[in-house]
Design a protein around this motif. Structure first.
Motif, PDB file in Angstrom:
ATOM      1  N   TYR A 266       0.862  -1.195   0.000  1.00 27.77           N
ATOM      2  CA  TYR A 266       0.000   0.000   0.000  1.00 27.77           C
ATOM      3  C   TYR A 266       0.896   1.243   0.000  1.00 27.77           C
ATOM      4  CZ  TYR A 266      -4.176   2.764   0.970  1.00 27.77           C
ATOM      5  OH  TYR A 266      -5.228   3.639   0.884  1.00 27.77           O
ATOM      6  N   GLN A 267       0.702   2.115  -0.963  1.00 25.82           N
ATOM      7  CA  GLN A 267       1.490   3.360  -1.031  1.00 25.82           C
ATOM      8  C   GLN A 267       0.528   4.541  -0.964  1.00 25.82           C
ATOM      9  OE1 GLN A 267       4.829   3.323  -3.889  1.00 25.82           O
ATOM     10  NE2 GLN A 267       4.040   1.360  -4.542  1.00 25.82           N
ATOM     11  N   TRP A 268       0.541   5.252   0.137  1.00 28.74           N
ATOM     12  CA  TRP A 268      -0.489   6.260   0.363  1.00 28.74           C
ATOM     13  C   TRP A 268      -0.481   7.344  -0.709  1.00 28.74           C
ATOM     14  CZ3 TRP A 268       0.147  11.469   1.042  1.00 28.74           C
ATOM     15  CH2 TRP A 268       1.415  11.936   1.380  1.00 28.74           C
ATOM     16  N   PHE A 305      -6.259   8.033   1.335  1.00 31.47           N
ATOM     17  CA  PHE A 305      -5.874   8.639   2.617  1.00 31.47           C
ATOM     18  C   PHE A 305      -6.635   9.929   2.920  1.00 31.47           C
ATOM     19  CE2 PHE A 305      -1.994   6.899   4.959  1.00 31.47           C
ATOM     20  CZ  PHE A 305      -2.399   5.601   4.749  1.00 31.47           C
ATOM     21  N   PHE A 306      -6.945  10.722   1.912  1.00 32.07           N
ATOM     22  CA  PHE A 306      -7.724  11.932   2.179  1.00 32.07           C
ATOM     23  C   PHE A 306      -9.071  11.542   2.761  1.00 32.07           C
ATOM     24  CE2 PHE A 306     -10.864  15.154   1.115  1.00 32.07           C
ATOM     25  CZ  PHE A 306     -10.227  16.319   1.498  1.00 32.07           C
ATOM     26  N   ASP A 349      15.406   4.991   2.597  1.00 31.56           N
ATOM     27  CA  ASP A 349      15.089   6.432   2.593  1.00 31.56           C
ATOM     28  C   ASP A 349      13.741   6.784   1.961  1.00 31.56           C
ATOM     29  OD1 ASP A 349      17.313   6.895   4.000  1.00 31.56           O
ATOM     30  OD2 ASP A 349      18.466   7.813   2.384  1.00 31.56           O
ATOM     31  N   PRO A 350      13.412   6.242   0.780  1.00 32.19           N
ATOM     32  CA  PRO A 350      12.106   6.642   0.198  1.00 32.19           C
ATOM     33  C   PRO A 350      10.926   6.227   1.078  1.00 32.19           C
ATOM     34  CG  PRO A 350      13.394   5.302  -1.361  1.00 32.19           C
ATOM     35  CD  PRO A 350      14.181   5.364  -0.104  1.00 32.19           C
ATOM     36  N   TYR A 351      11.069   5.126   1.802  1.00 30.00           N
ATOM     37  CA  TYR A 351       9.983   4.665   2.686  1.00 30.00           C
ATOM     38  C   TYR A 351       9.849   5.605   3.885  1.00 30.00           C
ATOM     39  CZ  TYR A 351       9.800   0.399  -0.044  1.00 30.00           C
ATOM     40  OH  TYR A 351       9.640  -0.493  -1.070  1.00 30.00           O
ATOM     41  N   ILE A 352      10.997   6.014   4.387  1.00 30.38           N
ATOM     42  CA  ILE A 352      10.969   6.925   5.542  1.00 30.38           C
ATOM     43  C   ILE A 352      10.445   8.289   5.080  1.00 30.38           C
ATOM     44  CG2 ILE A 352      12.392   8.027   7.313  1.00 30.38           C
ATOM     45  CD1 ILE A 352      14.232   5.513   7.118  1.00 30.38           C
ATOM     46  N   GLN A 353      10.844   8.677   3.874  1.00 34.15           N
ATOM     47  CA  GLN A 353      10.363   9.960   3.338  1.00 34.15           C
ATOM     48  C   GLN A 353       8.840   9.926   3.175  1.00 34.15           C
ATOM     49  OE1 GLN A 353      12.404  12.602   3.060  1.00 34.15           O
ATOM     50  NE2 GLN A 353      10.532  13.776   2.693  1.00 34.15           N
ATOM     51  N   ASP A 354       8.300   8.770   2.791  1.00 35.70           N
ATOM     52  CA  ASP A 354       6.837   8.632   2.688  1.00 35.70           C
ATOM     53  C   ASP A 354       6.171   8.948   4.032  1.00 35.70           C
ATOM     54  OD1 ASP A 354       6.705   8.005   0.063  1.00 35.70           O
ATOM     55  OD2 ASP A 354       6.202   5.881   0.336  1.00 35.70           O
TER      56      ASP A 354
END
Ligand code: AHR
Length: 684
Positions: A266-268, A305-306, A349-354
């Motif tokens: 799942y990618q918000w 998510f909204f 990093d990209p996951y944490i940035q998410d």
């Protein structure tokens, strides 16, 4: 005499209501000694798109595969005549659309028909909002025509259509076209048909006046949605959630957060912005159980998510999003496949940035990148996110801290960049055993604020774990009982599996929750799981709320959750029987009990579950200060069925529900029936 002892005797003498009847269980409730605060987040909801909970459920879209993006692009569609699938559409992340061409003969049709989620169910005289993006292809004239119909193929008339609209499409630019459809009859299994027409909207006509037409994002919603929002949520299902008065709302999963592969996690960020451009994702519950396989189960992210944050706001619940921690489902991808299925710690990093960006999406000023996305969606004010969970059911291995080494990186960055956010870790899929025992101390070492525990357990477990939280570390992170349900063992007399929230399991959930309440200093949140199930499309049961396309019902477990939520109080009151917590212990005759005070309402609330097969007499010994005002009103709410196997159902949705009755506020001796849950409320 010791001063404390005197006051205790005074308290007791005020609370006592005459001599005890033989066999009476005295519950001593220290109303003058309120203890831990009960968090406003204590009882809540956990939503996952499982059992068609989102698409085909809460998300009220009635067209399945509206953008022709399923692996089989014709899933959900019947196609007649000359229909082409094309992939250079107006929505970059959902590129497919269809071109309807002249059939080749003036009496043959070109048409597409959608069969919905287990049918398209419409009600007589209600309005349904049809919309579609359309254009006339270049070089094919300026105008094209189609007719949209709701059809009931079983209709005993000389036509199938029960509602229709004619639409003229003008120009080569993609535009949204809309029409209201109001069927003249109720139909559970209608279809939505779109016929290419000629300029007179009659037969296909000839190639000269029956122009080709491009269609994308074919959609149908009831006009009546939750809060009347266009393209919104199903009213009855959202209302059922609202009626729980949830304090916390965990979303969007569950296992779907993890994915089977990193690509279908799942990618918000894929779930916000215009719905037309939210890319479709697979739903892992499609194939999870081959004996309940649903090849058409996908995630359209129309509920994204909204919308989740908006629902939280509607319900007055705190949002608790769960994000992928860089690991896919560990059941499906044991650690040997780490390189393929789990992100290397150095590449996180990209996951944490998410995660950081999500905080900005929820709370950031509209001048920020993600705050602007939220504002553009119609919510310039922040959503006020306070909690964030990292990982669902992850775990460490003996020789590899697979989960916690990743979690540590999230914690380090989030503490620095989002210091106000409370971080929630997980103790994995089990309530005890190796995985749990390895992770629980690590949650403390990592300094997360809460950790998420899951327990789907049988009757014996629920009855024997009433003291579970009494021994928890008071100095560690707080507990989020994020997924739990009592799963009945065995079968009913008719051979059906005991898996549908029958009264007995709901009663044991109520009994167990007294221990959650008593330990509100440690447990800050509790959410039953799963939340929703379509009667024709479930993968997992029991579930809290069941529905078909037209109706829904609230399970008996729902009412247990609701009673705890409605009567959660503000602080715990010490409650004991012969000096011990009442948790189905030896000599307690299957009784479980807890008490709280509601300081705003000025009420004392006592919850008692009698799990034994005998009625019991209780003395509610309300110990209060000498000068405390007497109670002026009292009521008791009872949840009981003589039939332990009783279930609510679509046809009998209120077979077992709580019943409220007033009683004398001076009364202390009460009888609780066998296998009964009661809530006593005394108010001043
Ligand atoms: O609630 C159903 C599933 O149970 C959830 O997706 C998962 O977290 C747990 O295993």
């Amino acid at each position: 005499m010791n001063k404390n002892l005197i006051s205790l005797i005074t308290l007791m003498s005020i609370g006592m209501a005459g001599p005890l009847t033989a066999g009476t269980h005295q519950l001593d409730i220290q109303t003058a000694k309120p203890g831990a605060q009960i968090q406003p987040t204590m009882y809540g909801i956990f939503f996952e798109d499982i059992n068609y909970g989102a698409d085909g459920g809460l998300y009220a879209e009635m067209v399945k595969n509206r953008s022709f993006e399923f692996e089989n692009p014709w899933t959900g569609w019947n196609v007649t005549g000359k229909v082409e699938l094309r992939n250079d559409g107006p929505f970059e992340r959902n590129p497919h659309y269809v071109r309807l061409n002249y059939s080749g003969h003036r009496v043959k049709h070109t048409a597409i028909e959608n069969t919905g989620f287990f049918g398209i169910s419409v009600k007589k005289d209600e309005t349904y909002k049809f919309s579609v993006w359309a254009r006339v292809p270049e070089g094919a004239g300026d105008k094209a025509y189609f007719e949209v119909q709701l059809c009931d193929q079983a209709l005993d008339l000389n036509q199938h259509k029960i509602a229709a609209a004619k639409i003229e499409v003008v120009g080569h630019e993609w535009k949204k076209y809309e029409a209201d459809l109001t069927p003249f009859e109720t139909c559970e299994e209608a279809t939505l048909r779109i016929f290419l027409r000629n300029a007179k909207f009659r037969k296909p006509g000839s190639a000269d006046d029956c122009r080709p037409l491009d269609l994308e994002h074919v959609s149908l919603f009831p006009a009546k949605t939750w809060k009347g929002r266009p393209g919104g949520m199903r009213e009855d299902l959202a209302q059922a959630l609202c009626d729980l008065h949830p304090g916390i709302f965990r979303f969007p999963g569950g296992c779907i957060v993890e994915g089977t592969d990193l690509t279908d996690r799942y990618q918000w960020k894929n779930t916000v912005g215009p719905v037309e451009n939210r890319p479709l994702n697979l739903n892992r519950w499609q194939y999870e159980f081959d004996y309940r396989f649903y090849p058409d189960y996908h995630q359209s992210y129309g509920l994204g998510f909204f919308e989740y944050f908006q629902l939280c706001e509607d319900f007055g619940a705190e949002a608790l999003p769960v994000l992928n921690c860089g690991m896919t489902c560990q059941y499906e991808n044991p650690i040997e496949g780490e390189a393929t299925y789990h992100v290397a710690v150095d590449d996180l990093d990209p996951y944490i940035q998410d995660a950081v960006d999500l905080v900005e999406f929820a709370n950031g000023d509209p001048s920020t990148t993600w705050g602007k996305v939220r504002a553009d969606m119609g919510h310039p004010e922040p959503f006020g996110l306070k909690f964030l969970a990292i990982g669902n059911e992850q775990w460490d291995y003996e020789d590899n801290p697979a989960y916690t080494k990743r979690l540590r990186r999230f914690v380090d960055v989030l503490r620095q960049k989002c210091p106000d956010i409370k971080i929630i870790g997980t103790t994995g899929p089990d309530s005890e055993g190796e995985k749990f025992e390895r992770l629980q101390p690590r949650m403390k070492e990592l300094g997360v604020d809460l950790y998420d525990e899951h327990f789907y357990r049988n009757e014996e477990w629920f009855l024997s774990h009433g003291l579970r939280y009494d021994t928890y570390d008071r100095k560690g992170p707080k507990v989020f009982a994020g997924e739990y349900a009592c799963h009945g063992k065995g079968k009913y007399a008719d051979g059906k599996e005991k898996k549908c929230n029958h009264f007995e399991t709901s009663l044991y959930e109520a009994a167990f929750l007294t221990g959650v309440e008593r330990n509100a200093d440690v447990v800050w949140m509790a959410t039953y799981a799963p939340l929703f199930a379509h009667v024709k499309g479930w993968q997992w049961r029991p579930d809290l709320i069941w529905f078909d396309n037209m109706r829904s019902f609230r399970s008996i477990s729902y009412y247990v959750q609701q009673l705890y939520s409605w009567y959660k109080g503000t602080r715990v009151l010490p409650l004991t029987m012969a000096g011990k917590p009442v948790a189905g212990q030896e000599g307690q005759d299957g009784l479980f009990a807890s008490a709280v005070v509601d300081e705003q309402q000025n009420c004392v609330i006592i919850k008692v579950a009698n799990t034994s097969a005998e009625p019991q007499t209780l003395n509610l010994n309300l110990l209060q200060k000498k000068k405390a005002a007497q109670f002026t009103s009292a009521e008791v709410i009872t949840l009981h069925s003589d039939d332990l196997d009783a279930e609510n159902s679509l046809d009998n949705p209120t077979k077992v529900t709580p019943v409220k009755a007033p009683f004398d506020p001076a009364q202390r001796e009460v009888e609780i029936g066998a296998k009964t849950f009661q809530v006593y409320v005394f108010c001043r």
